[in-house]
Design a protein around this motif. Sequence first.
Motif, PDB file in Angstrom:
ATOM      1  N   ALA A  14      11.124 -11.627  -8.458  1.00 10.63           N
ATOM      2  CA  ALA A  14      12.006 -11.998  -9.567  1.00 10.63           C
ATOM      3  C   ALA A  14      13.116 -10.961  -9.714  1.00 10.63           C
ATOM      4  O   ALA A  14      14.297 -11.291  -9.880  1.00 10.63           O
ATOM      5  CB  ALA A  14      11.208 -12.106 -10.863  1.00 10.63           C
ATOM      6  N   ARG A  15      12.740  -9.709  -9.631  1.00 12.63           N
ATOM      7  CA  ARG A  15      13.715  -8.618  -9.732  1.00 12.63           C
ATOM      8  C   ARG A  15      14.734  -8.694  -8.591  1.00 12.63           C
ATOM      9  O   ARG A  15      15.925  -8.459  -8.777  1.00 12.63           O
ATOM     10  CB  ARG A  15      12.947  -7.296  -9.686  1.00 12.63           C
ATOM     11  CG  ARG A  15      13.665  -6.125 -10.290  1.00 12.63           C
ATOM     12  CD  ARG A  15      12.764  -4.904 -10.251  1.00 12.63           C
ATOM     13  NE  ARG A  15      13.393  -3.778 -10.915  1.00 12.63           N
ATOM     14  CZ  ARG A  15      12.918  -2.539 -10.868  1.00 12.63           C
ATOM     15  NH1 ARG A  15      11.793  -2.296 -10.206  1.00 12.63           N
ATOM     16  NH2 ARG A  15      13.548  -1.558 -11.480  1.00 12.63           N
ATOM     17  N   ARG A  16      14.242  -9.004  -7.406  1.00 11.07           N
ATOM     18  CA  ARG A  16      15.096  -9.111  -6.211  1.00 11.07           C
ATOM     19  C   ARG A  16      16.131 -10.224  -6.374  1.00 11.07           C
ATOM     20  O   ARG A  16      17.322 -10.053  -6.079  1.00 11.07           O
ATOM     21  CB  ARG A  16      14.199  -9.382  -4.993  1.00 11.07           C
ATOM     22  CG  ARG A  16      14.878  -9.883  -3.740  1.00 11.07           C
ATOM     23  CD  ARG A  16      15.658  -8.772  -3.056  1.00 11.07           C
ATOM     24  NE  ARG A  16      16.473  -9.317  -1.988  1.00 11.07           N
ATOM     25  CZ  ARG A  16      17.698  -9.792  -2.150  1.00 11.07           C
ATOM     26  NH1 ARG A  16      18.255  -9.810  -3.351  1.00 11.07           N
ATOM     27  NH2 ARG A  16      18.381 -10.252  -1.116  1.00 11.07           N
ATOM     28  N   ILE A  17      15.694 -11.380  -6.853  1.00 11.16           N
ATOM     29  CA  ILE A  17      16.608 -12.517  -7.046  1.00 11.16           C
ATOM     30  C   ILE A  17      17.631 -12.200  -8.128  1.00 11.16           C
ATOM     31  O   ILE A  17      18.822 -12.496  -7.983  1.00 11.16           O
ATOM     32  CB  ILE A  17      15.798 -13.784  -7.390  1.00 11.16           C
ATOM     33  CG1 ILE A  17      14.910 -14.193  -6.206  1.00 11.16           C
ATOM     34  CG2 ILE A  17      16.733 -14.935  -7.777  1.00 11.16           C
ATOM     35  CD1 ILE A  17      13.811 -15.164  -6.577  1.00 11.16           C
ATOM     36  N   ILE A  18      17.171 -11.586  -9.204  1.00  7.59           N
ATOM     37  CA  ILE A  18      18.065 -11.233 -10.305  1.00  7.59           C
ATOM     38  C   ILE A  18      19.157 -10.282  -9.830  1.00  7.59           C
ATOM     39  O   ILE A  18      20.322 -10.404 -10.215  1.00  7.59           O
ATOM     40  CB  ILE A  18      17.253 -10.627 -11.473  1.00  7.59           C
ATOM     41  CG1 ILE A  18      16.415 -11.724 -12.148  1.00  7.59           C
ATOM     42  CG2 ILE A  18      18.162  -9.941 -12.486  1.00  7.59           C
ATOM     43  CD1 ILE A  18      15.366 -11.200 -13.108  1.00  7.59           C
ATOM     44  N   ARG A  19      18.802  -9.343  -8.959  1.00  5.25           N
ATOM     45  CA  ARG A  19      19.784  -8.369  -8.468  1.00  5.25           C
ATOM     46  C   ARG A  19      20.938  -9.045  -7.742  1.00  5.25           C
ATOM     47  O   ARG A  19      22.108  -8.747  -7.991  1.00  5.25           O
ATOM     48  CB  ARG A  19      19.085  -7.369  -7.546  1.00  5.25           C
ATOM     49  CG  ARG A  19      19.998  -6.245  -7.058  1.00  5.25           C
ATOM     50  CD  ARG A  19      19.204  -5.165  -6.342  1.00  5.25           C
ATOM     51  NE  ARG A  19      18.689  -5.598  -5.057  1.00  5.25           N
ATOM     52  CZ  ARG A  19      17.396  -5.686  -4.753  1.00  5.25           C
ATOM     53  NH1 ARG A  19      16.477  -5.402  -5.664  1.00  5.25           N
ATOM     54  NH2 ARG A  19      17.011  -6.067  -3.548  1.00  5.25           N
ATOM     55  N   ILE A  29      18.012 -15.919 -16.094  1.00  5.91           N
ATOM     56  CA  ILE A  29      16.978 -16.127 -17.107  1.00  5.91           C
ATOM     57  C   ILE A  29      15.624 -15.845 -16.476  1.00  5.91           C
ATOM     58  O   ILE A  29      15.272 -16.440 -15.445  1.00  5.91           O
ATOM     59  CB  ILE A  29      16.998 -17.568 -17.662  1.00  5.91           C
ATOM     60  CG1 ILE A  29      18.358 -17.885 -18.307  1.00  5.91           C
ATOM     61  CG2 ILE A  29      15.870 -17.777 -18.660  1.00  5.91           C
ATOM     62  CD1 ILE A  29      19.229 -18.789 -17.483  1.00  5.91           C
ATOM     63  N   ALA A  30      14.873 -14.922 -17.043  1.00  7.48           N
ATOM     64  CA  ALA A  30      13.518 -14.633 -16.586  1.00  7.48           C
ATOM     65  C   ALA A  30      12.527 -15.380 -17.454  1.00  7.48           C
ATOM     66  O   ALA A  30      12.754 -15.572 -18.659  1.00  7.48           O
ATOM     67  CB  ALA A  30      13.243 -13.137 -16.652  1.00  7.48           C
ATOM     68  N   VAL A  31      11.436 -15.822 -16.857  1.00 12.23           N
ATOM     69  CA  VAL A  31      10.307 -16.345 -17.621  1.00 12.23           C
ATOM     70  C   VAL A  31       9.130 -15.414 -17.353  1.00 12.23           C
ATOM     71  O   VAL A  31       8.995 -14.873 -16.258  1.00 12.23           O
ATOM     72  CB  VAL A  31       9.966 -17.797 -17.241  1.00 12.23           C
ATOM     73  CG1 VAL A  31      11.077 -18.744 -17.668  1.00 12.23           C
ATOM     74  CG2 VAL A  31       9.696 -17.941 -15.742  1.00 12.23           C
ATOM     75  N   PHE A  41      11.556  -6.732 -14.359  1.00 10.61           N
ATOM     76  CA  PHE A  41      12.329  -7.949 -14.150  1.00 10.61           C
ATOM     77  C   PHE A  41      12.701  -8.631 -15.470  1.00 10.61           C
ATOM     78  O   PHE A  41      13.745  -9.279 -15.576  1.00 10.61           O
ATOM     79  CB  PHE A  41      11.585  -8.925 -13.218  1.00 10.61           C
ATOM     80  CG  PHE A  41      10.512  -9.759 -13.867  1.00 10.61           C
ATOM     81  CD1 PHE A  41      10.775 -11.053 -14.318  1.00 10.61           C
ATOM     82  CD2 PHE A  41       9.219  -9.275 -14.005  1.00 10.61           C
ATOM     83  CE1 PHE A  41       9.791 -11.832 -14.899  1.00 10.61           C
ATOM     84  CE2 PHE A  41       8.212 -10.037 -14.580  1.00 10.61           C
ATOM     85  CZ  PHE A  41       8.496 -11.322 -15.034  1.00 10.61           C
ATOM     86  N   VAL A  42      11.858  -8.463 -16.486  1.00 10.43           N
ATOM     87  CA  VAL A  42      12.132  -9.062 -17.791  1.00 10.43           C
ATOM     88  C   VAL A  42      13.311  -8.358 -18.456  1.00 10.43           C
ATOM     89  O   VAL A  42      14.213  -9.000 -19.015  1.00 10.43           O
ATOM     90  CB  VAL A  42      10.878  -8.997 -18.690  1.00 10.43           C
ATOM     91  CG1 VAL A  42      11.180  -9.541 -20.081  1.00 10.43           C
ATOM     92  CG2 VAL A  42       9.722  -9.761 -18.048  1.00 10.43           C
ATOM     93  N   ARG A  43      13.335  -7.044 -18.371  1.00  6.89           N
ATOM     94  CA  ARG A  43      14.420  -6.266 -18.972  1.00  6.89           C
ATOM     95  C   ARG A  43      15.751  -6.474 -18.244  1.00  6.89           C
ATOM     96  O   ARG A  43      16.822  -6.428 -18.866  1.00  6.89           O
ATOM     97  CB  ARG A  43      14.078  -4.778 -18.945  1.00  6.89           C
ATOM     98  CG  ARG A  43      12.859  -4.390 -19.760  1.00  6.89           C
ATOM     99  CD  ARG A  43      12.783  -2.880 -19.957  1.00  6.89           C
ATOM    100  NE  ARG A  43      12.755  -2.157 -18.675  1.00  6.89           N
ATOM    101  CZ  ARG A  43      11.637  -1.844 -18.032  1.00  6.89           C
ATOM    102  NH1 ARG A  43      10.462  -2.223 -18.528  1.00  6.89           N
ATOM    103  NH2 ARG A  43      11.681  -1.170 -16.908  1.00  6.89           N
ATOM    104  N   GLU A  44      15.686  -6.688 -16.935  1.00  3.27           N
ATOM    105  CA  GLU A  44      16.909  -6.745 -16.145  1.00  3.27           C
ATOM    106  C   GLU A  44      17.604  -8.106 -16.169  1.00  3.27           C
ATOM    107  O   GLU A  44      18.771  -8.217 -15.798  1.00  3.27           O
ATOM    108  CB  GLU A  44      16.609  -6.329 -14.704  1.00  3.27           C
ATOM    109  CG  GLU A  44      16.233  -4.849 -14.608  1.00  3.27           C
ATOM    110  CD  GLU A  44      15.677  -4.452 -13.248  1.00  3.27           C
ATOM    111  OE1 GLU A  44      15.620  -5.329 -12.350  1.00  3.27           O
ATOM    112  OE2 GLU A  44      15.299  -3.274 -13.089  1.00  3.27           O
ATOM    113  N   ALA A  45      16.907  -9.143 -16.600  1.00  4.49           N
ATOM    114  CA  ALA A  45      17.527 -10.461 -16.712  1.00  4.49           C
ATOM    115  C   ALA A  45      18.444 -10.504 -17.930  1.00  4.49           C
ATOM    116  O   ALA A  45      18.274  -9.742 -18.886  1.00  4.49           O
ATOM    117  CB  ALA A  45      16.451 -11.540 -16.826  1.00  4.49           C
ATOM    118  N   ASP A  46      19.412 -11.408 -17.907  1.00 11.02           N
ATOM    119  CA  ASP A  46      20.304 -11.565 -19.064  1.00 11.02           C
ATOM    120  C   ASP A  46      19.571 -12.150 -20.259  1.00 11.02           C
ATOM    121  O   ASP A  46      19.940 -11.905 -21.411  1.00 11.02           O
ATOM    122  CB  ASP A  46      21.488 -12.463 -18.681  1.00 11.02           C
ATOM    123  CG  ASP A  46      22.380 -11.817 -17.632  1.00 11.02           C
ATOM    124  OD1 ASP A  46      22.855 -10.697 -17.870  1.00 11.02           O
ATOM    125  OD2 ASP A  46      22.585 -12.433 -16.561  1.00 11.02           O
TER     126      ASP A  46
END
Length: 446
Positions: A14-19, A29-31, A41-46
């Motif tokens: 998830a973190r990789r995709i968000i980057r 958007i993280a779930v 990954f939760v903190r790094e998503a918009d």
Amino acid sequence: MIESLLVANRGEIARRIIRTARRLGVRTIAVHSDVDADLPFVREADEAVGIGPANPAESYRNTEAILAAAKSTGAQAVHPGYGFLSENADFARTVASNGLVWVGPGADAITAMGDKINARNLMAAAGVPVAPGSPDPAGSAEAALAAAEKVGFPVMVKASAGGGGMGMAVAEDADGLVREYEKVRVFAERMFGDGGVLIERYFPRVRHVEVQILGLADGRVVALSERECSVQRRNQKLVEEAPSPAVTPELRERMLDAAVRAGEAVGYRNAGTVECLLDPATGEFFFLEMNTRLQVEHPITELIHGMDLVEAQLRIAAGQEVKIGSVQSRHAIELRINAEDPKRFFPGPGKITTWVEPEGEGIRVDSGYAEGTTVSQNYDSLMAKLIVFGSNRDEVLQKARIAVDAFKIVGPKNNLPFFAELLENPEFRSGDYDTGIVARMRNGRM
């Protein structure tokens, strides 16, 4: 380009995709489940949406909760990562039927490749080499015995609907086949809802080599290069490298051509992987399965080709052109850092009190955790991927050994000591190894 993306996964992927999405200007958007609320990954998503308790069936495999999150946040597209719902054809169809862009292959391709027997027969019809085996599911132990008599012992007993090394056993003789058949059938029924069993020839010494493909928006299928995945425990990968030390230029050409035919046979779109077994004695290779998603080990292909495969996925999903990077004079190795005992490989989750990642030229870490976070027993034990690259294999092995020593994890158990051992192992260092290397290391037979 897609404007907003819901990532239906967790942890490092998830973190990789968000980057990559953030670099492309895509809102993310993280779930997350309740126990993952504090992960990076939760903190790094918009934006982030809680979708349920720790049990994956109530969160990361909960289609209704994920779609509700997409609707409430105005997401335009869904990226499933790997695992969970990534190879669930019904989920892919549901995403599309709700007017969302599915960042992955079409549901029909997922369905076609999701059943090992169907996939095997499709590949054989397309001219892709397949190992000797049964063209239909063995519906009983008697049918399995009849198939094994034709194939010849030893045989591999495989869950037809399985994947990722799950639901597999080796039978050396008829008695062993009857015993393993029932185990695999029951496991497959419980895990996949399908008790179908495939009987295939077992190769005692074999290498696991796979080819990265991309099905482009214009309908073409291209093969990038191969990855060696033979360092495994219980049929689960621990180390991958690219290029494979076992693949000659002539063999590479044949494998890449077969991978393209495999993708074309199912009208493949987006990123996928054609996995093969390679007999090092003869140079023959056989289709194993097609993973209709992004692989855990995709970073080593990115580094060999100088491209971003997540970006390629997003561009294909958006109908855009993808620039294919040519193979560069590099070597790359990925080590899967798991929360597990380095001797027996049993899971050892827990709270991380120290987390220090190695740094330096030619070192990349894709991690899902940080100091102060907790590795939950509810999910896969993968904490991070240590990826090392350089101009040649010897250089990479040396860098990897230094990086393993520099990676500090305190709290959960971890397999860094195993990698320190492997990187000094003469068989691995020679490049002439196979899928039995970990068992030989643990049994003292090298």
